[in-house]
Write a protein that holds these residues in place. Sequence first.
Motif, PDB file in Angstrom:
ATOM      1  N   ARG A  20       0.721  -1.319   0.023  1.00  0.00           N
ATOM      2  CA  ARG A  20       0.007   0.024   0.058  1.00  0.00           C
ATOM      3  C   ARG A  20       1.003   1.132   0.024  1.00  0.00           C
ATOM      4  O   ARG A  20       0.569   2.244  -0.654  1.00  0.00           O
ATOM      5  CB  ARG A  20      -1.077  -0.022   1.222  1.00  0.00           C
ATOM      6  N   GLU A  23       1.982   1.762  -3.554  1.00  0.00           N
ATOM      7  CA  GLU A  23       1.005   2.079  -4.334  1.00  0.00           C
ATOM      8  C   GLU A  23       0.793   3.752  -4.267  1.00  0.00           C
ATOM      9  O   GLU A  23       0.618   4.393  -4.890  1.00  0.00           O
ATOM     10  CB  GLU A  23      -0.266   1.607  -4.087  1.00  0.00           C
ATOM     11  N   LEU A  24       0.955   4.200  -3.007  1.00  0.00           N
ATOM     12  CA  LEU A  24       0.841   5.664  -2.571  1.00  0.00           C
ATOM     13  C   LEU A  24       2.064   6.526  -3.068  1.00  0.00           C
ATOM     14  O   LEU A  24       1.691   7.528  -3.861  1.00  0.00           O
ATOM     15  CB  LEU A  24       0.686   5.899  -1.011  1.00  0.00           C
ATOM     16  N   SER A  26       3.895   5.574  -5.680  1.00  0.00           N
ATOM     17  CA  SER A  26       3.690   5.597  -7.319  1.00  0.00           C
ATOM     18  C   SER A  26       2.575   6.530  -7.756  1.00  0.00           C
ATOM     19  O   SER A  26       2.781   7.339  -8.798  1.00  0.00           O
ATOM     20  CB  SER A  26       3.301   4.064  -7.844  1.00  0.00           C
ATOM     21  N   CYS A  27       1.334   6.802  -7.018  1.00  0.00           N
ATOM     22  CA  CYS A  27       0.395   7.727  -7.391  1.00  0.00           C
ATOM     23  C   CYS A  27       1.170   8.934  -7.124  1.00  0.00           C
ATOM     24  O   CYS A  27       0.863   9.825  -8.166  1.00  0.00           O
ATOM     25  CB  CYS A  27      -0.729   7.645  -6.445  1.00  0.00           C
ATOM     26  N   ARG A  28       1.814   9.351  -6.425  1.00  0.00           N
ATOM     27  CA  ARG A  28       2.610  10.626  -6.059  1.00  0.00           C
ATOM     28  C   ARG A  28       3.459  11.120  -7.150  1.00  0.00           C
ATOM     29  O   ARG A  28       3.532  12.184  -7.854  1.00  0.00           O
ATOM     30  CB  ARG A  28       3.092  10.969  -4.728  1.00  0.00           C
ATOM     31  N   ARG A  30       3.309   9.637 -10.186  1.00  0.00           N
ATOM     32  CA  ARG A  30       2.520   9.781 -11.538  1.00  0.00           C
ATOM     33  C   ARG A  30       2.218  11.162 -11.717  1.00  0.00           C
ATOM     34  O   ARG A  30       1.914  11.581 -12.734  1.00  0.00           O
ATOM     35  CB  ARG A  30       1.462   8.915 -11.525  1.00  0.00           C
ATOM     36  N   ARG A  31       2.072  12.010 -10.726  1.00  0.00           N
ATOM     37  CA  ARG A  31       1.704  13.432 -10.770  1.00  0.00           C
ATOM     38  C   ARG A  31       2.658  14.326 -11.309  1.00  0.00           C
ATOM     39  O   ARG A  31       2.591  15.461 -11.475  1.00  0.00           O
ATOM     40  CB  ARG A  31       1.116  13.739  -9.594  1.00  0.00           C
ATOM     41  N   CYS A  36       5.270  11.120 -15.325  1.00  0.00           N
ATOM     42  CA  CYS A  36       4.005  10.542 -15.793  1.00  0.00           C
ATOM     43  C   CYS A  36       4.150   9.791 -17.133  1.00  0.00           C
ATOM     44  O   CYS A  36       2.970   8.933 -17.261  1.00  0.00           O
ATOM     45  CB  CYS A  36       2.831  11.553 -15.817  1.00  0.00           C
ATOM     46  N   GLY A  40       3.994   1.864 -15.492  1.00  0.00           N
ATOM     47  CA  GLY A  40       3.771   1.702 -14.285  1.00  0.00           C
ATOM     48  C   GLY A  40       4.656   0.854 -13.277  1.00  0.00           C
ATOM     49  O   GLY A  40       4.881   1.074 -12.224  1.00  0.00           O
ATOM     50  N   GLN A  44       6.563   1.800  -9.884  1.00  0.00           N
ATOM     51  CA  GLN A  44       6.665   0.883  -8.877  1.00  0.00           C
ATOM     52  C   GLN A  44       8.002   0.536  -8.265  1.00  0.00           C
ATOM     53  O   GLN A  44       8.373   0.456  -7.152  1.00  0.00           O
ATOM     54  CB  GLN A  44       5.904  -0.445  -9.159  1.00  0.00           C
TER      55      GLN A  44
END
Length: 95
Positions: A20, A23-24, A26-28, A30-31, A36, A40, A44
């Motif tokens: 988790r 994943e958090l 990775s999301c940051r 991606r921004r 971006c 993926g 990761q």
Amino acid sequence: MAYLNRVQTPPRLPCDRNLRDCELISCRLRRVEPLCRLPGSALQQLAMCGFYEDLEKGVTLFRAGEQGRYWYAVLGGQLEVRYHAADTKDGKFHT
């Protein structure tokens, strides 16, 4: 009922992270505009192996001439880059 989304800071050291947390991160990542476009799987990998730090204003990340050991992604805030070039006439550094 109202919900509050709380932003949690993931563990700083990769060995302390779970799926988790990755994943958090990775999301940051991606921004971040240049990141971006990465697949993926690359994000990761960065999330699993990278160090996550919140830095205070005025911290020096590295200096010219130092061997590069890290790669940095600025997820928020500002970054000031200073470069000093040696003047070939007098050998002194100028900003």
